[in-house]
Design a protein around this motif. Structure first.
Motif, short mmCIF file in Angstrom:
data_model
loop_
_atom_site.label_atom_id
_atom_site.label_comp_id
_atom_site.label_asym_id
_atom_site.label_seq_id
_atom_site.Cartn_x
_atom_site.Cartn_y
_atom_site.Cartn_z
N LEU A 150 -3.62 -6.02 3.94
CA LEU A 150 -3.02 -5.39 5.12
C LEU A 150 -1.58 -5.86 5.34
N ASN A 151 -1.28 -7.09 4.94
CA ASN A 151 0.08 -7.61 5.08
C ASN A 151 1.05 -7.02 4.06
N HIS A 152 0.51 -6.49 2.95
CA HIS A 152 1.34 -5.89 1.90
C HIS A 152 0.75 -4.52 1.54
N TRP A 153 0.49 -3.73 2.55
CA TRP A 153 -0.30 -2.52 2.37
C TRP A 153 0.34 -1.53 1.40
N ASP A 154 1.63 -1.26 1.54
CA ASP A 154 2.26 -0.26 0.69
C ASP A 154 2.18 -0.65 -0.78
N LYS A 155 2.37 -1.92 -1.08
CA LYS A 155 2.32 -2.37 -2.48
C LYS A 155 0.91 -2.22 -3.06
N TRP A 156 -0.09 -2.58 -2.28
CA TRP A 156 -1.47 -2.46 -2.75
C TRP A 156 -1.84 -1.00 -2.97
N MET A 157 -1.42 -0.14 -2.07
CA MET A 157 -1.79 1.28 -2.18
C MET A 157 -1.12 1.95 -3.37
N ILE A 158 0.09 1.56 -3.69
CA ILE A 158 0.82 2.21 -4.78
C ILE A 158 0.46 1.59 -6.14
N LYS A 159 0.38 0.26 -6.19
CA LYS A 159 0.22 -0.41 -7.48
C LYS A 159 -1.22 -0.81 -7.81
N ARG A 160 -2.04 -1.06 -6.76
CA ARG A 160 -3.39 -1.58 -7.04
C ARG A 160 -4.44 -0.85 -6.20
N PHE A 161 -4.33 0.47 -6.17
CA PHE A 161 -5.25 1.24 -5.34
C PHE A 161 -6.70 1.14 -5.84
N ASP A 162 -6.88 0.98 -7.15
CA ASP A 162 -8.25 0.84 -7.67
C ASP A 162 -8.95 -0.38 -7.07
N LYS A 163 -8.17 -1.43 -6.84
CA LYS A 163 -8.74 -2.64 -6.22
C LYS A 163 -9.07 -2.39 -4.76
N VAL A 164 -8.21 -1.64 -4.06
CA VAL A 164 -8.50 -1.28 -2.67
C VAL A 164 -9.79 -0.48 -2.61
N ARG A 165 -9.93 0.49 -3.52
CA ARG A 165 -11.14 1.31 -3.56
C ARG A 165 -12.38 0.46 -3.80
N LEU A 166 -12.29 -0.47 -4.74
CA LEU A 166 -13.43 -1.34 -5.04
C LEU A 166 -13.84 -2.16 -3.83
N ARG A 167 -12.86 -2.66 -3.08
CA ARG A 167 -13.17 -3.46 -1.90
C ARG A 167 -13.74 -2.61 -0.77
N CYS A 168 -13.34 -1.35 -0.69
CA CYS A 168 -13.95 -0.44 0.28
C CYS A 168 -15.40 -0.14 -0.10
N GLN A 169 -15.66 -0.02 -1.39
CA GLN A 169 -17.02 0.23 -1.86
C GLN A 169 -17.93 -0.95 -1.59
N LYS A 170 -17.38 -2.15 -1.64
CA LYS A 170 -18.18 -3.35 -1.32
C LYS A 170 -18.44 -3.48 0.16
N GLY A 171 -17.64 -2.81 0.98
CA GLY A 171 -17.79 -2.90 2.43
C GLY A 171 -16.65 -3.70 3.05
N ILE A 172 -16.00 -3.09 4.04
CA ILE A 172 -14.91 -3.77 4.74
C ILE A 172 -15.50 -4.80 5.70
N PRO A 173 -14.96 -6.02 5.77
CA PRO A 173 -15.49 -7.02 6.72
C PRO A 173 -15.47 -6.47 8.15
N PRO A 174 -16.54 -6.68 8.91
CA PRO A 174 -16.63 -6.11 10.26
C PRO A 174 -15.45 -6.47 11.16
N ALA A 175 -14.95 -7.71 11.05
CA ALA A 175 -13.85 -8.15 11.92
C ALA A 175 -12.56 -7.39 11.66
N LEU A 176 -12.43 -6.80 10.48
CA LEU A 176 -11.19 -6.11 10.11
C LEU A 176 -11.39 -4.61 9.91
#
Length: 465
Positions: free
Chosen positions: A81-107
């Motif tokens: 979340l602190n480097h959102w644009d970089k993660w979305m452009i360069k490492r979106f597959d990792k973002v997708r994998l973490r969404c598939q595992k479930g986003i932590p309830p607090a966030l």
């Protein structure tokens, strides 16, 4: 009212906008005045806020993540979340994998706002929600919205009280949307979508989340005529032919139109169908990858309920089939099982778009031009961000915990402090002399939290994380 098209029973579009309103009303009768006003606090509230486990929650429907794993995931999500644009452009597959595992309830609320593009939309439209919120609204929509408030998750602690803060915020969000998009107005299926968002974020954030879902993820779903949901019903039926030929042939044989069983599923994004643990996991993936996730969930449920000959023996006609689809077996909706099945369904965004073009051509051939032309659908968070690139300040996280800064010390206190410092200096100048400790000690230094008024201040007076 009913008419036949391509051999299947179809439904008159004029009555669809109520989104199976009688079915929703039946389910929502639990939220009647007498029951809500007579609620007692003796019934336990589950970890999602539902009183008495009213959203089909059970020990077997949810997976508990070990605390140490949850903490690790929170750290990773905070970094993203602190480097959102970089993660979305360069490492979106990792973002997708973490969404598939479930986003932590607090966030989860913060992550949903970033995934949907609601955060950027909000920053680019500063003060817009407050402006809409201050307007009176269209009376014809206000009356309908008020009638629907008590029907939205009536056993959730946030919406249990008539006129409580949850219902008030829900009213504000839905009213604001009718003013934001007057040509669309209000559709009953928007209420559960807004309610789910409000369970995770403040009203302004929920409003922009709703805007993004209605305009980017499910465009045209809530417009007059609901042509988009009918098209998606045909797309679902065509995809079913590939995923479960047996279920496809059964529905085709009994001429059951998709609009009869998938309307509430899709328009409410399964928020009124699945156990709550499964709803949250589906939404995590939906807001990351787009509408293909909704199609996959529908295909999994149809395949599980109608995909074997043993199942079909129990439903020899249209009525029996519809009853079966209204009572999905809990084991097929269990969080772990459902997520595994969703990820294995071989349906991509390209498949959905290809079938969409086919169905639009068929629609034009049989019914003429579409009356409402929604904006193009965005398949997931990455495409939404690339279509409207954010500025750096749009992605900046605003702290949501406000600390009161203590008032500045008086001049008298300042003089005493100066005097105290002087006496301490004298002590250090004569280290060999034994002197009694000074009676006037200087006040303790302010903690870093007290010193920094910028890092913990915010215009949002809330405590959502």
């Amino acid at each position: 009212m009913a008419k036949t098209e391509t051999g299947r029973q179809s439904v008159d579009t004029r009555s669809i906008r109520t989104i199976s309103s009688s079915h929703m009303d039946d389910e929502s009768s639990l939220g009647s005045d007498s029951e809500i006003n007579g609620f007692t606090t003796e019934r336990p509230t589950d970890k999602y806020g539902f009183i008495g486990g009213a959203q089909q929650c059970s020990e077997h429907s949810a997976q508990d993540v070990p605390p140490e794993v949850l903490r690790q995931r929170e750290v990773k999500w905070l970094d993203m979340l602190n480097h959102w644009d970089k993660w979305m452009i360069k490492r979106f597959d990792k973002v997708r994998l973490r969404c598939q595992k479930g986003i932590p309830p607090a966030l989860r609320g913060r992550a949903w706002l970033y995934l949907s593009g609601g955060k950027v939309k909000k920053e680019q439209n500063q003060g817009k929600f407050q402006e809409l919120d201050s307007q009176p609204g269209e009376p014809k929509w206000l009356d309908v919205i008020e009638k629907d408030l008590h029907r939205q998750f009536p056993f959730h602690e946030m919406f249990v009280s008539r006129g409580g803060h949850g219902q008030q915020d829900l009213f504000r969000v839905l009213k604001a949307y009718t003013l934001y998009r007057p040509e669309e107005g209000y559709c009953q299926a928007q209420a559960p979508i807004a309610a789910v968002l409000l369970m995770h974020m403040p009203a302004e954030d929920a409003f922009w989340g709703l805007v993004q879902i209605c305009e980017k993820y499910l465009p045209g779903y809530y417009s007059p005529g609901l042509e988009a949901i009918q098209l998606d019903g045909e797309i679902l039926f065509a995809l079913l032919r590939r995923v479960s030929p047996l279920a496809f042939r059964h529905l085709e044989k009994h001429k059951i139109d998709p609009i009869l069983y998938m309307t509430e599923w899709f328009m409410c994004a399964f928020s009124r169908t699945l156990p709550w643990a499964s709803v949250l996991r589906v939404w995590d993936m939906f807001l990351c990858d787009g509408v293909k996730i909704i199609f996959r969930v529908g295909l999994v449920l149809l395949k599980c309920m109608l995909g074997t000959r043993e199942k079909l023996k129990a439903c020899q006609g249209q009525y029996e089939t519809m009853e079966l689809l209204r009572a999905i077996e809990p084991r097929y909706m269990q969080e772990g099982y459902l997520v595994r099945e969703i990820l294995e369904v071989p349906v991509t965004a390209r498949d959905v778009e290809r079938e969409h073009h086919t169905q639009v051509k068929r629609w034009r051939k049989n019914r003429g031009e579409l009356n409402f032309k929604p904006p193009p659908r965005m398949h997931g968070a990455r495409l939404i961000m690339l279509a409207d690139p954010p500025r750096r300040q749009d992605l900046q996280q605003n702290p949501t915990i406000v600390l009161e800064v203590p008032p500045p010390t008086s001049q008298k206190k300042g003089k005493e402090e100066k005097k105290s410092r002087k006496s301490m200096k004298n002590e250090t100048d004569t280290p060999h002399q034994q002197q009694a400790p000074p009676t006037d000690l200087p006040p303790a230094k302010e903690s870093p939290l007290q010193q920094s008024t910028q890092s913990l201040s915010s215009t949002e007076q809330d405590t959502y994380l």
